[in-house]
Design a protein around this motif. Structure first.
Motif, PDB file in Angstrom:
ATOM      1  N   ARG A   1      45.908  49.875  40.781  1.00 30.16           N
ATOM      2  CA  ARG A   1      46.605  51.180  40.563  1.00 30.16           C
ATOM      3  C   ARG A   1      46.785  51.722  41.998  1.00 30.16           C
ATOM      4  O   ARG A   1      46.017  51.393  42.966  1.00 30.16           O
ATOM      5  N   LEU A   2      48.114  52.094  42.336  1.00 38.35           N
ATOM      6  CA  LEU A   2      48.399  52.587  43.615  1.00 38.35           C
ATOM      7  C   LEU A   2      47.438  53.891  43.878  1.00 38.35           C
ATOM      8  O   LEU A   2      47.120  54.648  43.088  1.00 38.35           O
ATOM      9  N   THR A   3      47.191  53.967  45.375  1.00 42.82           N
ATOM     10  CA  THR A   3      46.636  55.260  45.624  1.00 42.82           C
ATOM     11  C   THR A   3      47.315  56.171  46.570  1.00 42.82           C
ATOM     12  O   THR A   3      48.425  55.571  46.830  1.00 42.82           O
ATOM     13  N   MET A   4      46.855  57.407  46.914  1.00 42.69           N
ATOM     14  CA  MET A   4      47.631  58.134  47.965  1.00 42.69           C
ATOM     15  C   MET A   4      47.784  57.350  48.888  1.00 42.69           C
ATOM     16  O   MET A   4      49.105  57.511  49.803  1.00 42.69           O
ATOM     17  N   ALA A   5      46.860  56.552  49.409  1.00 41.36           N
ATOM     18  CA  ALA A   5      47.238  55.693  50.548  1.00 41.36           C
ATOM     19  C   ALA A   5      48.669  54.887  50.592  1.00 41.36           C
ATOM     20  O   ALA A   5      49.306  54.875  51.398  1.00 41.36           O
ATOM     21  N   CYS A   6      48.870  54.267  49.542  1.00 36.98           N
ATOM     22  CA  CYS A   6      50.042  53.497  49.246  1.00 36.98           C
ATOM     23  C   CYS A   6      51.201  54.252  49.222  1.00 36.98           C
ATOM     24  O   CYS A   6      52.072  53.790  49.809  1.00 36.98           O
ATOM     25  N   CYS A   7      50.984  55.607  48.759  1.00 35.64           N
ATOM     26  CA  CYS A   7      52.144  56.620  48.743  1.00 35.64           C
ATOM     27  C   CYS A   7      52.742  56.754  50.123  1.00 35.64           C
ATOM     28  O   CYS A   7      53.707  56.863  50.303  1.00 35.64           O
TER      29      CYS A   7
ATOM     30  N   LEU B   1      50.766  56.105  53.409  1.00 35.13           N
ATOM     31  CA  LEU B   1      50.008  55.738  54.395  1.00 35.13           C
ATOM     32  C   LEU B   1      50.598  54.378  54.842  1.00 35.13           C
ATOM     33  O   LEU B   1      49.910  53.581  55.011  1.00 35.13           O
ATOM     34  N   LEU B   2      51.871  54.112  54.596  1.00 32.90           N
ATOM     35  CA  LEU B   2      52.294  52.523  55.065  1.00 32.90           C
ATOM     36  C   LEU B   2      52.077  52.297  56.345  1.00 32.90           C
ATOM     37  O   LEU B   2      52.211  52.698  57.375  1.00 32.90           O
ATOM     38  N   VAL B   3      51.412  50.990  56.316  1.00 31.97           N
ATOM     39  CA  VAL B   3      50.917  50.276  57.676  1.00 31.97           C
ATOM     40  C   VAL B   3      52.329  50.076  58.522  1.00 31.97           C
ATOM     41  O   VAL B   3      53.412  49.652  58.069  1.00 31.97           O
ATOM     42  N   SER B   4      51.820  50.357  59.867  1.00 29.87           N
ATOM     43  CA  SER B   4      53.154  50.099  60.734  1.00 29.87           C
ATOM     44  C   SER B   4      53.027  48.878  61.290  1.00 29.87           C
ATOM     45  O   SER B   4      52.031  48.160  61.485  1.00 29.87           O
ATOM     46  N   PHE B   5      54.187  48.109  61.294  1.00 27.84           N
ATOM     47  CA  PHE B   5      54.470  46.793  61.840  1.00 27.84           C
ATOM     48  C   PHE B   5      53.844  45.871  61.581  1.00 27.84           C
ATOM     49  O   PHE B   5      53.425  44.970  62.254  1.00 27.84           O
ATOM     50  N   LEU B   6      53.551  45.792  59.898  1.00 26.57           N
ATOM     51  CA  LEU B   6      52.496  44.678  59.585  1.00 26.57           C
ATOM     52  C   LEU B   6      54.023  43.797  58.935  1.00 26.57           C
ATOM     53  O   LEU B   6      54.218  44.162  57.503  1.00 26.57           O
TER      54      LEU B   6
ATOM     55  N   GLU C   1      49.323  47.910  52.405  1.00 30.28           N
ATOM     56  CA  GLU C   1      48.730  49.504  52.109  1.00 30.28           C
ATOM     57  C   GLU C   1      47.803  49.715  50.679  1.00 30.28           C
ATOM     58  O   GLU C   1      46.686  50.281  50.978  1.00 30.28           O
ATOM     59  N   ILE C   2      48.021  48.832  49.809  1.00 25.36           N
ATOM     60  CA  ILE C   2      47.312  48.984  48.605  1.00 25.36           C
ATOM     61  C   ILE C   2      45.768  48.617  49.077  1.00 25.36           C
ATOM     62  O   ILE C   2      44.951  49.128  48.721  1.00 25.36           O
ATOM     63  N   ARG C   3      45.821  47.421  49.637  1.00 24.26           N
ATOM     64  CA  ARG C   3      44.512  46.680  50.143  1.00 24.26           C
ATOM     65  C   ARG C   3      43.723  47.676  51.162  1.00 24.26           C
ATOM     66  O   ARG C   3      42.675  48.014  51.026  1.00 24.26           O
ATOM     67  N   GLU C   4      44.541  48.262  51.974  1.00 28.32           N
ATOM     68  CA  GLU C   4      43.777  48.941  53.025  1.00 28.32           C
ATOM     69  C   GLU C   4      43.414  50.171  52.407  1.00 28.32           C
ATOM     70  O   GLU C   4      42.328  50.858  52.961  1.00 28.32           O
TER      71      GLU C   4
ATOM     72  N   ASP D   1      42.427  50.828  49.473  1.00 28.53           N
ATOM     73  CA  ASP D   1      41.149  50.782  48.679  1.00 28.53           C
ATOM     74  C   ASP D   1      39.891  50.286  49.535  1.00 28.53           C
ATOM     75  O   ASP D   1      38.855  50.705  49.201  1.00 28.53           O
ATOM     76  N   GLN D   2      40.154  49.483  50.609  1.00 25.30           N
ATOM     77  CA  GLN D   2      38.977  49.178  51.470  1.00 25.30           C
ATOM     78  C   GLN D   2      38.545  50.239  52.416  1.00 25.30           C
ATOM     79  O   GLN D   2      37.499  50.592  52.724  1.00 25.30           O
ATOM     80  N   TRP D   3      39.465  51.070  52.885  1.00 27.09           N
ATOM     81  CA  TRP D   3      39.083  52.030  53.846  1.00 27.09           C
ATOM     82  C   TRP D   3      39.891  53.464  53.420  1.00 27.09           C
ATOM     83  O   TRP D   3      40.877  53.882  54.192  1.00 27.09           O
ATOM     84  N   PRO D   4      39.370  54.247  52.347  1.00 20.69           N
ATOM     85  CA  PRO D   4      40.201  55.392  51.858  1.00 20.69           C
ATOM     86  C   PRO D   4      40.098  56.339  52.889  1.00 20.69           C
ATOM     87  O   PRO D   4      40.598  57.494  52.600  1.00 20.69           O
ATOM     88  N   GLU D   5      39.082  56.505  53.750  1.00 21.12           N
ATOM     89  CA  GLU D   5      39.089  57.730  54.958  1.00 21.12           C
ATOM     90  C   GLU D   5      39.794  57.595  55.790  1.00 21.12           C
ATOM     91  O   GLU D   5      40.158  58.552  56.444  1.00 21.12           O
ATOM     92  N   ARG D   6      40.652  56.430  56.128  1.00 18.93           N
ATOM     93  CA  ARG D   6      41.639  56.265  57.149  1.00 18.93           C
ATOM     94  C   ARG D   6      42.781  57.133  56.851  1.00 18.93           C
ATOM     95  O   ARG D   6      43.326  57.215  55.606  1.00 18.93           O
TER      96      ARG D   6
END
Length: 596
Positions: A2-8, A10-15, A388-391, A393-398
Motif C-alpha cells: 500500500r502507498l504511504t504518505m511518503a509516496c504521496c 515525498l518523491l525522491v529527487s533525481f533518482l 518512494e514506496i520503498r524509502e 517503508d524503510q525510513w518512515p521518519e524521513r
C-alpha cells in the motif's frame, strides 16, 4: 504494497534509472541523468552570506510581522511545508457524516503519472514527523482585523496593480534589473531566476503582445478551475498562460512563425490530454507531417492523438522542432510536455464591478512561474515512484529534501522548476523564501491527478468554446462555461459536491452550502441543473463574500505570515486537525475512481 504518505508527498529527487517503456521516445538514461544533473547544479549553490540572526529567527504566527529571509534555505516553521493545509482536514464530522474532498487530488493516476494514490481517500497515514499541523494560521480569528478594514480601503488595495508601473512598465522586472542585495542569494550581483516578460496584452487568439507589437511567446488559455480551493468563491481568482521553447515557435529556417507555433501548441495539447484537437484546415505538405494520422500527406482539420510506439505509431512536431525531435534534442511522449515548456500562474484578489460582476483584480497575491528544465522517460518516472514506496517503508521518519533556493526556485524531482513571487508588507511583489516556495512542490509532484505535474492545461476549454479556448479571463469571464465531465459522463463539480457535501475542503463556505444543498443535506436538483450549463453559479462568490475574503487575506499580507498558511478565512477553522491521530482513517469506504 500500500502507498504511504511518503509516496504521496515525498518523491525522491533525481533518482532516474530503470526500465524503459515501449511508448516513449528513446534516449539513454545516462544522457538524461546527466542533463538533469547539469541543469540543476545551480540549485545547490550556497548563499553568499550566512546571517546568524536569519538562521536563528524564532518568530511565530502570533508575531506582529513574520521575519522573511531570502538568503538561506532554512525551514523556519514547517519541515514538511510541501504537505498542503487541506490534507489536515477532518473528513468525518462530529455527527459522523463522512466527507471526501480527497478524491480531487488523490486518485487512480494516468500513466505516465505513476503516483497512484487512490488509497489516500481512505487512510491519511501521517508520519510521526507530520502529524502536527504546522499551518497555524488556520486556527486564527481575524474577525477584529477584518472589521477594522473599510470597504473603501480594500477596494483601493485590490484595484491597484502591483505588476504594472504607472507608465506601463513591469515593476518587478525593473527591480530585478538591479537586484537588491537581500534578494541576491548567490551574491553575483544579478538575478538568476525568472524575470517577468508577460504584458497581459492579448489579441483575439490569446497571444500576448509586447509594447512593440511582437508576440512575447506567452499564450493565455481558459480552463475549468480545479476543484475546491481554486474556485473564486474560496478566496482567489487566477489565470494561467503557457509558452513553448523558442524552437517550437520557429519554422524550418529558424524564423518566428505564429502558424508553426499554433500547430505545435495543438500537438502538445493532443499529446498531454491524449485526445484529438481541432485545428484550422492545414496543408500537411508544408510541414511533411501527417497531422491527422490517416497515413497520407493531405489536408488536416485536427491533430489526431496517435502516440503508440509499440504499434509503430508516432507523432511529430512541425518546423524547427521537428528537426530537433529527430536529432533527439527535443522529446515527445504521451502525457508529457516537451522540455523548455513554461507556465505562468497568477493568483489574485477578487474584484467586483459596480454591477456585481466578479473578475480578476489588478493586484496579484502571487506570480508563479514554472519551467520544464529536463526530460524524464516513462521508466525513470516509474522508478522514482517505486523508490518512494520503498524509502517510505524503510525510513518512515524521513522528510523530503527539496533542492533549490529563493533566487532560482525549487525543483520537484520530475523535471520541473517552480518559482514564486508574493506580496511584501507594502503590497509589492518579492521573491518567495525557500520555505514559501517548498509549499508549491507537494501538489506539483506527489499526487495522482496531475498530468506531468500540471493542473490547468489538461483542463483547457475545447475548440467549441470562445476563441477555441485560447483566451484570457480579461477577455471573457467564467460565466456560461459548462461543467466539466469525465469520459464516463460524470459531472465533475457535481461529484465534488456529492462526495464532500461542501464547496471547499474546510467546509466553511456557507454560500455554496445554502445554494446547493437542501435543509436535509441533499443536493438541490434545480441548482445542479443550472450548474451543468454554467459553472459560475457554483464557483463565483457574492460581492459581500468576495470583499470579506479579500480583507482576510490582506491580514496575512500585513503579517507576512505565509509560512503559517495563506488560506483566506475570517473565523478559526473547526474541521481541521491540529494534531492528527495516529492511524487516522478518513471514514471513506469506497473511493471515487476517476474515469480518464
Amino acid at each position: 504494497m500500500r502507498l504511504t504518505m511518503a509516496c504521496c508527498f515525498l518523491l525522491v529527487s533525481f533518482l532516474f534509472v530503470g526500465c524503459r517503456s515501449d511508448d516513449e521516445q528513446s534516449s539513454t538514461a545516462a544522457e538524461e541523468a546527466s542533463q538533469e544533473s547539469s541543469q540543476t547544479a545551480a540549485l545547490v549553490v550556497e548563499p553568499a552570506t550566512a546571517n546568524a540572526d536569519e538562521d536563528s529567527a524564532t518568530d511565530t504566527a502570533a508575531s506582529a510581522v513574520t521575519d522573511t529571509t531570502l538568503l538561506n534555505t532554512n525551514l523556519k516553521n514547517n519541515d514538511a511545508a510541501y504537505i498542503p493545509a487541506q490534507c489536515y482536514t477532518k473528513t468525518t464530522a462530529d455527527n459522523g457524516e463522512v466527507h471526501n474532498p480527497c478524491f480531487a487530488c488523490h486518485t487512480n493516476s494516468d500513466v505516465p503519472n505513476y503516483i497512484n494514490d487512490l488509497d489516500f481517500q481512505m487512510v491519511a497515514d501521517f508520519r510521526p514527523t507530520t502529524v502536527t499541523n504546522k499551518w497555524s494560521n488556520l486556527f486564527k480569528d481575524r474577525t477584529d482585523e477584518v472589521a477594522a478594514m473599510s470597504d473603501t480601503a480594500i477596494q483601493a488595495w485590490v484595484r491597484k496593480s502591483n505588476y504594472f508601473a504607472d507608465d506601463g512598465g513591469l515593476l518587478l522586472a525593473n527591480k530585478l534589473a538591479e537586484v537588491p542585495a537581500n534578494w541576491d542569494f548567490n551574491g553575483d550581483g544579478q538575478w538568476d531566476g525568472y524575470v517577468p516578460d508577460l504584458y497581459f496584452n492579448f489579441d483575439d487568439q490569446g497571444f500576448d503582445k509586447t509594447p512593440n507589437g511582437d508576440d512575447s511567446g506567452w499564450r493565455a488559455f481558459a480552463y475549468t478551475p480545479f476543484l475546491g480551493t481554486f474556485w473564486p468563491t474560496n478566496g482567489s481568482t487566477d489565470d494561467v498562460l503557457i509558452r513553448l521553447p523558442a524552437a517550437m515557435r520557429e519554422d524550418n529556417d529558424g524564423h518566428y512563425s505564429r502558424t508553426v507555433y499554433q500547430l505545435n501548441l495543438a500537438i502538445v495539447e493532443a499529446v498531454v490530454t491524449k485526445s484529438d484537437v481541432v485545428i484550422a484546415v492545414t496543408d500537411e505538405s508544408l510541414y511533411d507531417v501527417d497531422l491527422n494520422a490517416n497515413g497520407r500527406i493531405d489536408q488536416a482539420d485536427k491533430i489526431v492523438y496517435a502516440w503508440q510506439p509499440s504499434a509503430g505509431r508516432f507523432m511529430s512536431y512541425v518546423g524547427r522542432a521537428k528537426a530537433l525531435q529527430v536529432a533527439g534534442e527535443l522529446h515527445m511522449a504521451g502525457g508529457l510536455y516537451p522540455e523548455g515548456t513554461e507556465f505562468i500562474h497568477t493568483v489574485r484578489y477578487i474584484d467586483v464591478s459596480n454591477e456585481g460582476e466578479i473578475s480578476l483584480a489588478p493586484r496579484m497575491k502571487e506570480l508563479r512561474y514554472s519551467r520544464k528544465h529536463s526530460w524524464n522517460t516513462y521508466g525513470q518516472l516509474n522508478n522514482a515512484a517505486l523508490t518512494e514506496i520503498r524509502e517510505g517503508d524503510q525510513w518512515p521518519e524521513r522528510l523530503r529534501n527539496i533542492k533549490g533556493n529563493p533566487e532560482i526556485g525549487v525543483v520537484n524531482g520530475q523535471g520541473w522548476l517552480y518559482q514564486g513571487f508574493i506580496e511584501d508588507q507594502q503590497g509589492e511583489l518579492r521573491p518567495q523564501s525557500y520555505e514559501e516556495s517548498v509549499n508549491c512542490v507537494g501538489c506539483h509532484s506527489g499526487i495522482g491527478v496531475t498530468a506531468d505535474s500540471s493542473f490547468a492545461f489538461p483542463r483547457k476549454l475545447a475548440h467549441d468554446q470562445f476563441q477555441g479556448g485560447w483566451f484570457h479571463w480579461s477577455q471573457k469571464g467564467l460565466t456560461g462555461i459548462p461543467e466539466p465531465q469525465w469520459r464516463d459522463g460524470t459531472w465533475e463539480y457535481t461529484e465534488y459536491l456529492r462526495q464532500n457535501r461542501s464547496g471547499n475542503e474546510f467546509r466553511n463556505n456557507s454560500e455554496v452550502t445554502s445554494r446547493f444543498f437542501t435543509g436535509s443535506g441533499e443536493l438541490n436538483a434545480e441548482a445542479i441543473e443550472q450548474l451543468h450549463s454554467d459553472i459560475a453559479t457554483l464557483i463565483l462568490p457574492s460581492a459581500e463574500r468576495a470583499w470579506q475574503l479579500n480583507k482576510a487575506y490582506k491580514v496575512i499580507v500585513d503579517e507576512q505570515s505565509f509560512i503559517y498558511g495563506r488560506d483566506a478565512h475570517i473565523e478559526p477553522l473547526d474541521n481541521v486537525w491540529q494534531e492528527a491521530p495516529a492511524g487516522e482513517v478518513t471514514g471513506v469506504v469506497e473511493p471515487v475512481v476517476r474515469a480518464w
